[in-house]
Design a protein around this motif. Structure first.
Motif, mmCIF file in Angstrom:
data_model
loop_
_atom_site.group_PDB
_atom_site.id
_atom_site.type_symbol
_atom_site.label_atom_id
_atom_site.label_comp_id
_atom_site.label_asym_id
_atom_site.label_seq_id
_atom_site.Cartn_x
_atom_site.Cartn_y
_atom_site.Cartn_z
ATOM 1 N N UNK A 1 32.282 21.625 -17.323
ATOM 2 C CA UNK A 1 31.241 20.978 -16.532
ATOM 3 C C UNK A 1 30.094 20.662 -17.479
ATOM 4 N N UNK A 2 29.733 19.383 -17.507
ATOM 5 C CA UNK A 2 28.635 19.005 -18.400
ATOM 6 C C UNK A 2 27.454 18.592 -17.541
ATOM 7 N N UNK A 3 26.295 19.060 -17.890
ATOM 8 C CA UNK A 3 25.058 18.692 -17.188
ATOM 9 C C UNK A 3 23.999 18.499 -18.252
ATOM 10 N N UNK A 4 23.199 17.453 -18.081
ATOM 11 C CA UNK A 4 22.099 17.346 -19.034
ATOM 12 C C UNK A 4 21.004 18.322 -18.618
ATOM 13 N N UNK A 5 19.974 18.424 -19.427
ATOM 14 C CA UNK A 5 18.968 19.453 -19.142
ATOM 15 C C UNK A 5 18.166 19.144 -17.883
ATOM 16 N N UNK A 6 18.344 17.926 -17.321
ATOM 17 C CA UNK A 6 17.750 17.647 -16.010
ATOM 18 C C UNK A 6 18.771 17.879 -14.897
ATOM 19 N N UNK A 7 19.831 18.576 -15.262
ATOM 20 C CA UNK A 7 20.876 18.962 -14.298
ATOM 21 C C UNK A 7 21.606 17.765 -13.702
ATOM 22 N N UNK A 8 21.630 16.682 -14.449
ATOM 23 C CA UNK A 8 22.380 15.523 -13.979
ATOM 24 C C UNK A 8 23.852 15.701 -14.350
ATOM 25 N N UNK B 1 22.538 25.033 -12.570
ATOM 26 C CA UNK B 1 22.871 26.283 -13.270
ATOM 27 C C UNK B 1 22.082 26.354 -14.561
ATOM 28 N N UNK B 2 21.519 27.510 -14.799
ATOM 29 C CA UNK B 2 20.798 27.707 -16.064
ATOM 30 C C UNK B 2 21.257 29.017 -16.684
ATOM 31 N N UNK C 1 18.855 37.023 -14.200
ATOM 32 C CA UNK C 1 19.733 36.793 -13.040
ATOM 33 C C UNK C 1 18.982 36.849 -11.722
ATOM 34 N N UNK C 2 17.854 37.549 -11.706
ATOM 35 C CA UNK C 2 17.099 37.636 -10.462
ATOM 36 C C UNK C 2 16.439 36.313 -10.089
ATOM 37 N N UNK C 3 16.453 35.380 -11.013
ATOM 38 C CA UNK C 3 15.874 34.069 -10.723
ATOM 39 C C UNK C 3 16.830 33.168 -9.957
ATOM 40 N N UNK C 4 18.038 33.629 -9.732
ATOM 41 C CA UNK C 4 18.973 32.859 -8.910
ATOM 42 C C UNK C 4 18.461 32.800 -7.473
ATOM 43 N N UNK C 5 18.807 31.733 -6.768
ATOM 44 C CA UNK C 5 18.440 31.666 -5.354
ATOM 45 C C UNK C 5 18.070 30.261 -4.900
ATOM 46 N N UNK D 1 19.754 27.578 -7.334
ATOM 47 C CA UNK D 1 19.787 27.880 -8.776
ATOM 48 C C UNK D 1 20.686 29.082 -9.037
ATOM 49 N N UNK D 2 21.585 28.908 -9.981
ATOM 50 C CA UNK D 2 22.425 30.024 -10.429
ATOM 51 C C UNK D 2 22.067 30.333 -11.875
ATOM 52 N N UNK D 3 21.648 31.545 -12.106
ATOM 53 C CA UNK D 3 21.440 31.975 -13.490
ATOM 54 C C UNK D 3 22.750 32.584 -13.954
ATOM 55 N N UNK D 4 23.290 31.996 -15.008
ATOM 56 C CA UNK D 4 24.607 32.441 -15.448
ATOM 57 C C UNK D 4 24.555 33.892 -15.879
ATOM 58 N N UNK D 5 25.452 34.637 -15.268
ATOM 59 C CA UNK D 5 25.435 36.100 -15.416
ATOM 60 C C UNK D 5 25.472 36.568 -16.849
#
Lengths: 170, 535
Positions: free
Chosen positions: A30-37, B115-116, B169-173, B196-200
């Motif tokens: 899954x690829x997303x740019x940093x703006x989540x696009x 996801x971040x 991870x607590x920033x997920x939600x 938002x999912x913070x990757x575990x």
């Protein structure tokens, strides 16, 4: 990614010991740019946009096989979409232009010359990834800050375009 | 002619009461195809296109269809028709106007997934606001998490983004971004629901430190003299050049072992982490390598590997040992069975007891002529030939070795005392030779042998004796206890061989032959007397 290279290349080198090589399939990311696009196909072009979950099914995952001819340390990846049936080509012109070509990534894996224009060196900064065209050094895969603009290549990373991507195997 | 263009991204949803703008994207080829085109929006089935009057709640502005704001009854199909005089294309859209989930500031079914990674700085984005940005609409965005306004210094608003520092991870939600939109003197809310999912995988923290993936302070088996290769695998952060080396006692292996142990060239591979490998090559394992710690040093992290000799396969050794023991025992038993006599004879060479005669030969005095030949032949020729001449025994044979005129009883008594064995030669009753007529001598001898001196008795039958009933009780006892050896030979050369089975058995029952026996031949009378007697 380590696993991808191991699976494709280490086994390939040891191929002589294995009379029937295991059927390989590209890895899908899954690829997303940093703006989540996310990437999706609009008509015949690959564009990026924020997709709501009810449209998420249209998201294109990037299919990946390694390029076995290029230096492994630089993480050379042959990129494509549609499960590996379309390649993300930089073209052959003097100026690169991103386009989709109907080609199987697994075939590209074996055809060394053809593969280069579909190959990108991936680098990673601890958070996001960049994809530099192997055939056009200094040119990077990018998205526009605006939604629904085509994916393209830029020689000025970080300016006006987005060249950093989240890249997650799915 | 109308082309129906079916787009994948045809579903557009909006919260009731909020403005919505839909763009009829034109593919470049489509745009070229429709040079000098007209673009019109239509609601499902209606023949009249959507108005372009800006005051209208639903109107077309340039290529876009606007709902300011959207109401529930706006849900349905819309199409934008692009065309010129010759052809046109129809692009379909589906609009869905939804309400918030009861008790929440958002609808749980309509959201953008973002996801971040857990990292130092990441941003989430409030999407699809471009259409609502103009000189009148520059108000900031407010961000909510789980419907609460975010007022935390870790969160920073910048344009359409929310920057989160020290993501965990607590920033997920559920996040909600919200701003107002002014249009024709009225204000409308625009909100986007983002999950938002913070990757575990907590990259942020794990990236901080270098880790040696292998070795892990472990021990591996290595045969003496073998070539051992160990890779030190290290994961670290990119650009954090740490330098990886193999050391023993904090000295680089390349300086220690005259090239026998070498460090390889660093090979690295960049992915989520930088994976580096440095190889240790022990070309030939030596004794002193066992137990030694080969340390891989990567920056401030170290891990060692040690060698140990391969553990012997105990089960194999056990089975092998058992098999070997069993076969040795079997071989020994077989040797004993077949060569018992030879072994004993050989063994006896080394013993001595001080007696003069090896055996006292007792045989019947024969009165009948037909027996004499066989018996005398055996006793006076065969026995001395084999036992004395060939085997070196010293026999006392009455009638050969006793001096004439001596009292029989004292001769017998003395001779038996000096003997180690008593050989009794028997002839069958049936041959009508009377057995051991010389009863007194026989009884005295047997008495001495069995009772007084405990001498071992060797019974030799010159022919098969079926009936022992006529024998004296002592003979029967001996026969029963020790058995008898039967002489089946004739008087040919072969029968004179000490290596025939019969003689081997006799020799086996005979005492060990003494090396001093040659001296005994010098003792009074014996040999010469024999020879004279015989002649």
């Amino acid at each position: 990614m380590v696993q991808l290279f191991k699976e494709f290349l280490d086994e390939f080198l040891e191929g002589s010991n294995r009379p029937v090589p295991r059927q390989k399939t590209p890895y899908h990311y899954q690829i997303r740019d940093t703006s989540h696009k996310a990437f999706y196909l609009r008509d015949t072009s690959l564009v990026a946009a924020n997709l709501q979950v009810d449209n998420a099914i249209q998201e294109e995952k990037v299919s990946v096989v390694p390029n076995r001819m290029l230096e492994r340390k630089k993480c050379p990846l042959i990129l494509g979409i549609k499960g590996g049936t379309q390649g993300l080509s930089c073209g052959t012109a003097e100026q690169p232009r991103l386009q989709l070509e109907d080609v199987h990534l697994l075939n590209l894996f074996h055809t060394d010359k053809e593969a280069k224009r579909f190959t990108f060196f991936k680098t990673y900064d601890g958070s996001t990834h960049r994809f530099e065209a192997a055939a056009y050094p200094g040119w990077f895969l990018c998205t526009s800050p605006q939604d629904n603009e085509p994916i393209s290549l830029t020689a000025q990373p970080g300016q006006a375009t987005i060249t950093d991507f989240y890249f997650q195997r799915k | 002619m109308v082309h129906d263009v079916l787009r994948n991204q045809s579903l557009v949803s909006v919260l009731v009461g909020e403005p919505l703008a839909i763009e009829c994207f034109l593919d470049k080829t489509l745009a070229l195809q429709h040079m000098n085109y007209n673009l019109n929006w239509y609601k499902n089935g209606r023949k009249m296109s959507v108005t372009q009057v800006k005051h209208s709640r639903i109107h077309q502005h340039e290529n876009m269809l606007w709902f300011i704001p959207a109401t529930l009854e706006d849900s349905g199909s819309y199409a934008c028709v692009v065309g010129n005089l010759t052809s046109c294309s129809k692009i379909h859209f589906s609009v869905l106007v939804f309400k918030n989930t009861a008790g929440l500031c958002f609808n749980v079914e309509f959201f953008y997934a973002q996801e971040i990674p857990a990292s130092s700085n990441e941003k989430i984005v409030c999407p699809h606001l471009e259409s609502f940005r103009d000189e009148k609409n520059t108000l900031p965005i407010h961000w909510y998490k789980e419907c609460n306004l975010i007022e935390n210094e870790r969160f920073l608003t910048r344009n359409d983004d929310l920057i989160i520092t020290g993501v965990n991870v607590n920033d997920s939600g559920h996040y909600l971004c919200k701003r107002t939109y002014r249009h024709m003197g009225k204000e409308y809310n625009i909100s986007r629901n983002i999950y938002v999912t913070v990757l575990g995988k907590s990259w942020f923290y794990s990236l901080k430190k270098t880790e040696i993936l292998y070795p892990r302070n472990n021990t591996i088996e290595a045969k003496l003299g073998s070539n051992v290769i160990v890779d030190c695998n290290v994961s670290s952060v990119k650009d954090n050049s740490i330098g990886i080396s193999w050391r023993v006692n904090n000295t680089l292996v390349n300086f220690l072992f005259m090239g026998r142990v070498q460090e390889g060239i660093e090979d690295s591979f960049l992915d989520e982490y930088l994976f580096s490998t440095v190889r240790l090559n022990i070309t030939e394992v030596k004794h002193e390598d066992y137990g030694r710690q080969f340390v891989c040093l990567a920056g401030e992290v170290a891990a060692y590997i040690a060698l140990r000799q391969p553990v012997r396969n105990f089960q194999g050794y056990l089975i092998g040992g058992l098999l070997a023991s069993v076969s040795v025992i079997a071989v020994v038993l077989l040797i004993y069975k077949f060569f018992k006599i030879d072994v004993v004879l050989w063994y006896r060479k080394f013993f001595s007891d001080g007696k003069i005669y090896d055996a006292y030969v007792l045989y019947p005095k024969i009165s009948k002529i037909d027996c004499i030949y066989t018996l005398d032949c055996f006793v006076l020729q065969v026995l001395p030939e084999v036992l004395e001449r060939q085997c070196g025994y010293n026999l006392f044979i009455r009638g050969r070795d006793d001096l004439p005129g001596k009292a029989v009883v004292s001769v017998v008594d003395e001779a038996i005392k000096q003997s180690r064995r008593l050989i009794i030669v028997l002839v069958p009753e049936s041959s009508s030779c009377s057995l051991l007529e010389d009863i007194s001598t026989q009884q005295l001898a047997v008495y001495n042998a069995l009772i007084r001196d405990g001498i071992k008795v060797i019974l030799i039958e010159l022919d098969k004796i079926k009936d022992y009933t006529n024998m004296t009780e002592s003979i029967r006892y001996i026969k029963q206890k020790h058995g008898a050896l039967r002489w089946k030979g004739d008087f040919t050369r072969k029968s004179y061989s000490a290596n025939t089975r019969f003689w081997k058995n006799v020799r086996y029952q005979m005492p060990p032959r003494h090396p001093t026996s040659s001296e005994l031949h010098l003792l009074p009378t014996t040999l010469n007397t024999v020879q004279t007697t015989e002649t």
